[in-house]
Design an enzyme around this catalytic site. Structure first.
Site, short mmCIF file in Angstrom:
data_model
loop_
_atom_site.label_atom_id
_atom_site.label_comp_id
_atom_site.label_asym_id
_atom_site.label_seq_id
_atom_site.Cartn_x
_atom_site.Cartn_y
_atom_site.Cartn_z
N GLY A 438 0.82 -1.19 0.00
CA GLY A 438 0.00 0.00 0.00
C GLY A 438 0.85 1.24 0.00
O GLY A 438 2.08 1.16 -0.08
N ASP A 555 -7.16 7.38 6.39
CA ASP A 555 -7.11 6.69 5.09
C ASP A 555 -8.19 5.61 5.05
O ASP A 555 -7.91 4.44 4.79
CB ASP A 555 -5.72 6.10 4.86
#
Ligand SMILES: *[C@@H]1O[C@H](CO)[C@@H](O)[C@H](O)[C@H]1NC(C)=O
Ligand SMILES: *[C@@H]1O[C@H](CO)[C@@H](O)[C@H](O)[C@H]1NC(C)=O
Ligand SMILES: *[C@@H]1O[C@H](CO)[C@@H](O)[C@H](O)[C@H]1NC(C)=O
Ligand SMILES: *[C@@H]1O[C@H](CO)[C@@H](O)[C@H](O)[C@H]1NC(C)=O
Ligand SMILES: *[C@@H]1O[C@H](CO)[C@@H](O)[C@H](O)[C@H]1NC(C)=O
Ligand SMILES: *[C@@H]1O[C@H](CO)[C@@H](O)[C@H](O)[C@H]1NC(C)=O
Ligand SMILES: *[C@@H]1O[C@H](CO)[C@@H](O)[C@H](O)[C@H]1NC(C)=O
Ligand SMILES: *[C@@H]1O[C@H](CO)[C@@H](O)[C@H](O)[C@H]1NC(C)=O
Ligand SMILES: *[C@@H]1O[C@H](CO)[C@@H](O)[C@H](O)[C@H]1NC(C)=O
Ligand SMILES: *[C@@H]1O[C@H](CO)[C@@H](O)[C@H](O)[C@H]1NC(C)=O
Length: 751
Positions: A438, A555
């Site tokens: 990620g 996030d």
């Protein structure tokens, strides 16, 4: 014992006798005349009647007048024979013999003879049979040689030549023409020469008047033609040299040596030799000694020769060392060769080679050892560097602070892993163990770290903003206190790496993103399941927002909602992202495109409402099964808002869940999502509110009591233009933006 004693006594007695006998041997007094004229007179010879000679036979007369020398006279006072030299060690002497002659007297007209005899009978002197020859010179001559008195031996020699033809005469050749020679026997001590009168020079007197005969040493004799025609041969005073051998006594060595009272070889290191010419013996020094073997005095008798001082006579090219009776001549160490025959050559001997070899080996080994030591030292330095670097990272990431705080709160199950444990668990961050990648880091599956042997997820964060590093440990501790069944549990961390490494519980069933968008089994993603996941996620976020020290995820997205057993939601990935508090002024933008709160993008102030906004996008994903950003980078938000404005929401709903039973719930979710996506944070609901609404929705759906309200006011509700959709192209995950970029973005979003 007794026999030994007896032997010793006998030996002593013998020695005493020997010594007594030795001392009884006649030795010359030190004041004897040892030179007469030019001639040396060594013992056993002596001059005068005193004790200077070994025995009366060896007494020499001396003519003291100028030019005179020693002489012998036998029988006494008859005629004397001059002595030219004495050779002690050879047992020889050189005397002068008178030449006998026969000449034609023109007055008396007769042959006139002149004869000289020698009678050495009973003396030590013999005529050398090797050196002497009876020599006759003349042109018509026959001469005889006889043993004087005894007449046992007679020999003769004829010398002739022709008056008219003197060409036969040859210088140097004594072969019968004008000259004749004959050998003599051994042991001859007396001699008488005579001329045969039948051979006379009457006829040839004006050519060769005289003939000569003499026993002489011929070793140096060279015949001259003039000897025949002139008195040249007689010009040497009427004498020619005569070689004499002399000897001691008339006995052999063996016999004489037993008579200690008269044995002449008295010097130590002397040796006896039988006379080669008649009876008697002579003495000599043994090899390696020099001196007078007839003298007992160690100084004058045979003494050791220091050969090393006479390199000409005893050549030695190497090192010379004198020994008793000899000498050693050898090449000094480190050289080789035969020092007696040639110079010594410096060579590398075997020992030297071995020594060099040993030295080289030792040297080599030393070098290797030093090298190894050096390498070790370097490795130690590198390792030390590494360790100190790790320690530095540890400090940098606030490790010490973390430890201190952990000591205070000792009920935390948070663990600090050491570097080796992490490396072992991830197999040194093996690519094959990557389970996710990620924007904030890479996730590895790790084994053997959990005490229950469950796998763990190890996340290696990307580099942190340096300004925030020291707070990191502290923040981790806060995270560690977060325990919620719908939040991925942070088990521990390691701060020894360049960037922090976080260890989470392992969540097996991938993510919500995978469930909705990737896998293709509709039965696994019924609306009930989706709502349950949404509700649990919302609860987790609400929990975070309502902590004493609130935590904002920053996030929120479907990819960050993991699915555990029974597809329970597990909100993850807020470890590496920073924990934002309201007061904090951030230097960078974190988050994912398609989910980002536009307000946050304008003032970079992350708050709970930012998470709410992002969660709104997740809700849209759930009901539309569309991604936040389409492949054409079209924002789901704008698509949704356009559809709502135009009353086409039904078209957007995922066909998998678009049935009558679900429609009311779907519409409520859409309405909730729309609220969440309000442009201003203040007009968005709180996370707790969202969670509560979802929980309300889940229950009817789960229990099948939901009904479709066709006239749902939401579906006809027209959207205000204030909620202008935004859309921009860019990277999926933003990172750090400079102030300049921020300004540019502000302008873009202000339109
Ligand atoms: C010469 O020598 C003899 C012995 O040979 C001796 O008797 C004599 O006195 C000597 N004469 C001189 C002048 O020395
Ligand atoms: C005696 O010794 C010397 C030197 O060693 C040698 O020259 C000589 O010939 C020897 N004499 C005899 C008779 O061997
Ligand atoms: C020759 O003989 C005579 C008479 O016999 C004598 O007087 C003379 O000295 C002799 N000459 C020589 C040179 O001997
Ligand atoms: C010399 O010899 C011859 C014979 O050959 C003889 O007749 C003559 O008498 C001799 N002369 C003398 C002087 O002896
Ligand atoms: C030679 O000398 C010895 C000893 O002196 C003597 O006995 C002998 O008679 C001599 N011989 C002659 C021929 O004179
Ligand atoms: C030698 O004597 C012979 C005769 O006996 C004579 O003929 C000759 O001329 C003599 N020669 C000389 C050189 O005197
Ligand atoms: C040889 O020389 C000696 C000494 O000089 C002398 O007495 C003798 O007469 C000479 N003999 C002859 C044949 O000339
Ligand atoms: C040897 O000489 C000695 C005297 O020196 C004498 O008495 C003896 O007879 C001699 N022997 C022989 C064999 O000549
Ligand atoms: C001397 O001569 C005798 C007899 O000939 C012999 O036995 C002996 O070995 C000789 N000695 C030496 C030293 O030559
Ligand atoms: C040296 O040379 C000499 C003469 O050739 C020989 O006798 C001697 O044995 C040699 N020495 C060595 C050590 O070879």
């Amino acid at each position: 014992m007794q026999s030994h004693l007896l032997l010793a006594v006998l030996w002593l007695a013998a020695a005493a006798v020997f010594l007594a006998a030795g001392s009884a041997v006649r030795q010359p007094s030190s004041n004897c005349q040892r030179k007469c004229g030019e001639v040396d007179i060594p013992y056993p010879f002596g001059i005068g009647p005193d004790d200077c000679a070994i025995m009366p036979d060896f007494i020499l007369m001396c003519d003291n007048t100028s030019g005179g020398g020693p002489f012998v006279s036998f029988p006494p006072d008859v005629h004397h024979v001059d002595v030219e030299s004495i050779s002690l060690l050879q047992g020889k002497a050189r005397m002068l013999n008178r030449i006998s002659s026969s000449c034609y007297n023109t007055t008396s007209r007769e042959m006139q003879g002149n004869y000289w005899v020698l009678n050495f009978t009973t003396t030590p002197y013999r005529f050398s049979n090797t050196d002497n020859k009876f020599t006759v010179i003349g042109c018509n001559t026959l001469a005889y040689i006889q043993d004087y008195g005894n007449k046992g031996y007679t020999s003769g020699c004829v010398a002739i030549c022709k008056e008219s033809d003197t060409t036969d005469l040859t210088d140097g050749s004594c072969s019968g023409i004008g000259c004749c020679q004959t050998a003599i026997p051994k042991g001859l001590q007396s001699y008488l020469p005579t001329f045969d009168l039948d051979f006379n020079t009457t006829q040839i007197y004006n050519f060769s008047a005289c003939s000569y005969a003499v026993l002489m040493d011929t070793t140096d004799f060279i015949f001259q033609m003039s000897y025949v025609t002139s008195p040249d041969f007689n010009r040497t005073g009427g004498k020619q040299p005569l070689a004499i051998d002399w000897a001691i006594g008339n006995e052999t060595c063996d016999v004489a040596s037993k008579r200690q009272d008269s044995y002449a070889c008295v010097s130590r290191n002397s040796q006896c030799f039988n006379s080669t010419n008649g009876p008697g013996y002579i003495c000599n020094c043994t090899k390696g000694y020099e001196g007078n073997p007839y003298l007992q005095d160690p100084e004058q008798g045979c003494r050791d020769i220091d050969e090393c001082k006479d390199k000409d006579k005893y050549p030695c090219f190497g090192k010379c060392s004198n020994t008793e009776g000899g000498f050693d001549c050898f090449c000094p160490p480190g050289t080789q060769g035969n020092a007696t025959t040639g110079p010594c050559m410096t060579v590398v001997t075997k020992q030297v080679r071995i020594a060099i070899g040993i030295f080289a080996t030792v040297f080599f080994v030393l070098i290797i050892l030093l090298g190894l030591q050096w390498i070790k030292h370097n490795q130690r330095i590198i390792r030390h560097d590494l360790i100190s670097k790790r320690d530095a990272y540890f400090r940098l990431h606030g490790g010490q602070l973390l430890i201190d705080m952990m000591k205070i709160e000792n009920n935390i199950s948070f663990k600090l892993y050491c570097l080796e444990e992490i490396e072992l668990a991830t197999n040194n961050f093996d690519d094959r163990q990557i389970i996710g990648e990620g924007g904030q880091g890479t996730v590895y599956i790790g084994y053997d770290l959990d005490p229950d042997n469950n796998p763990v997820a190890i996340k290696r964060c990307k580099r942190l903003d340096e300004n925030r590093m020291t707070e990191f440990g502290q923040e981790l501790l806060i995270l560690s206190r977060v325990t919620h069944k719908n939040i991925v549990k942070l088990l521990g961390c390691s701060l020894h790496f360049e960037a922090p490494v976080l260890v989470y519980e392992f969540v097996p069933n991938k993510t919500l993103h995978y469930l909705i968008h990737v896998q293709d089994e509709p039965s696994k993603r019924t609306l009930e399941i989706r709502l349950k996941i949404a509700a649990e996620s919302a609860e987790a976020l609400a929990y975070l927002h309502t902590l004493n020290h609130p935590i904002f995820h920053g996030d929120v997205k479907s990819a960050n909602i993991l699915l555990g057993d029974d597809l329970s939601a597990k909100v993850s990935d807020f470890g590496c992202s920073l924990i934002r508090s309201a007061e904090e002024n951030l230097h960078g933008v974190k988050g994912t495109m398609g989910y980002l709160d536009p307000e946050y993008l304008l003032n970079f102030n992350l708050n709970d409402k930012s998470d709410v906004y992002s969660f709104g996008v997740v809700l849209l994903e759930i009901i539309t099964r569309r991604t936040a950003l389409s492949k054409a980078k079209e924002s789901l938000i704008s698509v949704f808002k356009d559809a709502v404005r135009e009353g086409r929401l039904v078209e957007l709903v995922d066909p998998e869940i678009a049935n009558q039973d679900n429609m009311e719930a779907v519409c409520q979710v859409a309405a909730l999502g729309d609220k969440c996506l309000a442009m201003t944070g203040a007009s968005r609901p709180t996370m707790s509110h969202v969670a509560e609404e979802l929980r309300q929705l889940v229950r009817p759906v789960l229990h099948g009591t939901g009904e479709l309200h066709v006239g749902n006011p939401f579906m006809v509700h027209a959207w205000s233009s204030s909620s202008a959709p935004y859309d921009y192209t860019g990277e999926e995950t933003t990172d750090y933006y400079s102030q300049k970029k921020k300004a540019a973005m502000s302008i873009e979003f202000a339109r």
